[in-house]
Scaffold this motif. Structure first.
Motif, mmCIF file in Angstrom:
data_model
loop_
_atom_site.group_PDB
_atom_site.id
_atom_site.type_symbol
_atom_site.label_atom_id
_atom_site.label_comp_id
_atom_site.label_asym_id
_atom_site.label_seq_id
_atom_site.Cartn_x
_atom_site.Cartn_y
_atom_site.Cartn_z
ATOM 1 N N VAL A 184 33.302 89.538 -27.191
ATOM 2 C CA VAL A 184 32.642 90.825 -27.405
ATOM 3 C C VAL A 184 31.219 90.794 -26.843
ATOM 4 O O VAL A 184 30.761 91.748 -26.196
ATOM 5 N N LYS A 185 30.532 89.689 -27.073
ATOM 6 C CA LYS A 185 29.171 89.518 -26.533
ATOM 7 C C LYS A 185 29.193 89.582 -24.999
ATOM 8 O O LYS A 185 28.323 90.219 -24.372
ATOM 9 N N LYS A 186 30.197 88.938 -24.407
ATOM 10 C CA LYS A 186 30.336 88.922 -22.945
ATOM 11 C C LYS A 186 30.574 90.335 -22.412
ATOM 12 O O LYS A 186 30.025 90.722 -21.369
ATOM 13 N N ILE A 187 31.383 91.121 -23.129
ATOM 14 C CA ILE A 187 31.647 92.515 -22.725
ATOM 15 C C ILE A 187 30.353 93.317 -22.747
ATOM 16 O O ILE A 187 30.054 94.087 -21.821
ATOM 17 N N ASN A 188 29.562 93.129 -23.797
ATOM 18 C CA ASN A 188 28.297 93.850 -23.924
ATOM 19 C C ASN A 188 27.301 93.427 -22.850
ATOM 20 O O ASN A 188 26.641 94.260 -22.210
ATOM 21 N N ARG A 189 27.222 92.132 -22.611
ATOM 22 C CA ARG A 189 26.241 91.593 -21.669
ATOM 23 C C ARG A 189 26.629 91.837 -20.214
ATOM 24 O O ARG A 189 25.812 92.273 -19.404
ATOM 25 N N ASP A 190 27.896 91.588 -19.877
ATOM 26 C CA ASP A 190 28.306 91.638 -18.470
ATOM 27 C C ASP A 190 28.766 93.019 -18.013
ATOM 28 O O ASP A 190 28.654 93.355 -16.835
ATOM 29 N N LEU A 191 29.280 93.824 -18.951
ATOM 30 C CA LEU A 191 29.797 95.141 -18.569
ATOM 31 C C LEU A 191 28.905 96.283 -19.049
ATOM 32 O O LEU A 191 29.099 97.430 -18.644
#
Length: 556
Positions: A184-191
């Motif tokens: 979820v963190k990756k989705i927020n940060r990268d997308l």
């Protein structure tokens, strides 16, 4: 740019006088990561469902909600489906197909995308989420963590602008939950996707949140940076403070002028700075002793079990004992056999090899009445399976229908359990209309009405706030003191570490180790508490927040 603007929103369920949401006003910027927490029944899930009108429950709403500057009521269903993603609490409630690859494609097919676009997005999401190794599997073969990851990937394939998650990790083990939140963190940060999430387990979520919103009785009582909200709750002496991460609780319990830590890493740095001016208290190696009966009430002897003749073994050569009056906790990953073990104890399942004994008697030779009459009580993983009536009150009385009690005696018992489980305002509601935490409390109340001598609990703290967990723990310890044996399966490491007497680790169908609680958690890296990970370089055997605070206070 504000993606959501909520202005003076109130919401009331049908035939209810009290507002579930009362004059809520807030704005959420595009790309923000917002976490919402609060006691069970405070209105968190109801608030989330206002943000996607096709999921909004029936009732009366006042106030205004804008999505991207437009009234949310004006959004058509296609726009809502594609731009506003919603992940539910129970992974099984959202899966609609039989194969992993088909589940990934289902949303895009429903929106009418052409095949080339579907194939590209499915391949992209499978790679992004690491699903390619189980891409062709049946959904029924997946673990709870894999199912929740699949739900998330299926939604992200539609490229939503907002991702709303309602306690998505409540049924996941600690490692699977951490992996899910990292994604979820990756989705927020990268997308750059906006994340709005409710959660009771705050240890892993607060470090990656931009804002923390705390709700109580339908109103917002705090809205700020996570560490500032922790300080606000501490100063208010609010019950929700006990749900804050361990480093924040330890910080609040020790007199100091340093910055408030949120993560384990920050907690270590805080402790090192604190001990620069204070000599660490001596570590006293206390050997735990368990004051229990020598009588064994549950015995597993070389037990093997599988669900179908040609399916793999779920339980493999399992042998262990539980003593009378013991509080025995089982931890381990999803799909390792923990719930199946509870079903074997209860006689719902029978092993194909080995023996399960209750009080020295083989469960295979005991009928249901013999097992459950004043002996066994079971809280299943899904509390909804216990509800059979149209109201909570009728469901509670149903448990006493076979008891030789007068109407007045039944009413006294019901009143006592209703007060304990905080169900006073919920008695007239249908059990399925309750929030996840409220359903858990109602199901627990039903089981406790049986006054069992052996209590089997499968994830009893799922969906519960920190305040009610403390209340539940005190009640369980009282039952324990009265000689009731408790066997609990749980992913709630902090709860097990604080209240259990013995903990066991389940892996690949069997118990690989068990020990007294402090010794068990002091030796682990991941299956241990945040407090232990924070201070193990100074005090290896400190497991609970209270242990650390006491040692900090005695450091000079």
């Amino acid at each position: 740019m504000e993606i959501y603007t909520i202005k003076d929103v109130s919401f009331t369920f049908p035939e209810k006088e009290q507002d579930t949401l009362s004059h809520i006003s807030l704005s959420i910027k595009s790309g923000e990561f917002v976490t919402i927490c609060g006691k069970s029944g405070c209105g968190k899930s109801t608030l989330l469902r206002q943000l996607k009108t096709i999921l909004t429950p029936h009732g009366k709403r006042t106030g205004e909600i804008y999505y991207g500057g437009q009234p949310i009521e004006g959004l058509d269903q296609r726009t809502q489906a594609s731009e506003i993603g919603f992940v539910l609490q129970n992974p099984d409630n959202q899966i609609v197909t039989d194969k992993v690859w088909h589940e990934l494609a289902f949303g895009l097919e429903s929106l009418g995308y052409e095949q080339s676009t579907i194939r590209l997005r499915v391949a992209e999401m499978a790679s992004f989420f690491g699903i390619q190794t189980w891409f062709h599997k049946n959904v029924s073969e997946l673990s709870g963590g894999q199912k929740q990851l699949l739900n998330l990937a299926s939604i992200m394939a539609m490229h939503p602008s907002v991702l709303i998650l309602d306690e998505p990790t409540s049924q996941l083990d600690p490692i699977a939950a951490a992996d899910f939140l990292e994604t979820v963190k990756k989705i927020n940060r990268d997308l750059g996707t906006t994340i709005i999430m409710t959660e009771h387990r705050l240890e892993d979520i607060l470090p990656i949140s931009d804002r923390l919103i705390v709700m109580d009785a339908g109103v917002i009582i705090a809205d700020d940076l996570p560490h500032k909200v922790g300080q606000i709750l501490s100063e208010m002496n609010h019950p929700m403070f006990c749900s804050m991460p361990s480093p924040m609780q330890i910080y609040a319990g020790v007199d100091n002028d340093l910055a408030c830590p949120v993560t384990v890493k920050e907690g270590r740095q805080w402790l090192n700075a604190f001990l620069c001016d204070n000599k660490p208290a001596e570590m006293v190696d206390t050997k735990e002793t368990i004051g229990i009966s020598s009588r064994t009430v549950i015995t597993f002897k070389d037990v093997w079990f599988k669900y179908e003749k040609n399916s793999p073994d779920i339980i493999k050569d399992l042998s262990f004992e539980v003593k009378e009056g013991q509080f025995y906790c089982i931890v381990g990953g999803n799909g390792t056999g923990k719930t199946s073990t509870l079903s074997l104890i209860s006689g719902i399942l029978q092993p194909y090899r080995g023996k399960v004994l209750i009080g020295g008697k083989n469960t295979a030779q005991m009928n249901a009445k013999e097992l459950f009459t004043n002996n066994l009580g079971i809280l299943p993983q899904s509390p909804q399976t216990l509800f059979v009536k149209k109201t909570v009150e009728q469901d509670l009385y149903e448990m006493l229908s076979d008891k030789p009690l007068t109407k007045e005696e039944k009413a006294v018992k019901i009143d006592a359990i209703v007060k304990f489980a905080e169900l006073e305002d919920l008695l007239a509601m249908h059990p399925y209309d309750l929030s996840g935490g409220e359903q858990q409390r109602a199901a627990l109340a039903k089981v406790l009405l049986l006054e069992p001598r052996i209590l089997l609990l499968d994830e009893p703290t799922k969906g519960l706030d920190g305040f009610f967990k403390e209340k539940l723990a005190l009640f369980l310890k009282k039952l324990n003191a009265d000689g009731v044996t408790i066997v609990m399966v749980s992913h709630d490491i902090e709860f097990c570490a604080k209240y259990a007497e013995v903990c066991a680790m389940f892996f690949d169908g069997s118990i690989i180790t068990s020990n007294t609680t402090q010794q068990f958690f002091a030796g682990n890296s991941f299956y241990t508490t945040s407090a232990n990970r924070m201070v193990r370089h100074v005090w290896p055997n400190a497991v609970k927040v209270e242990d650390v605070i006491e040692r900090c206070q005695t450091s000079r």
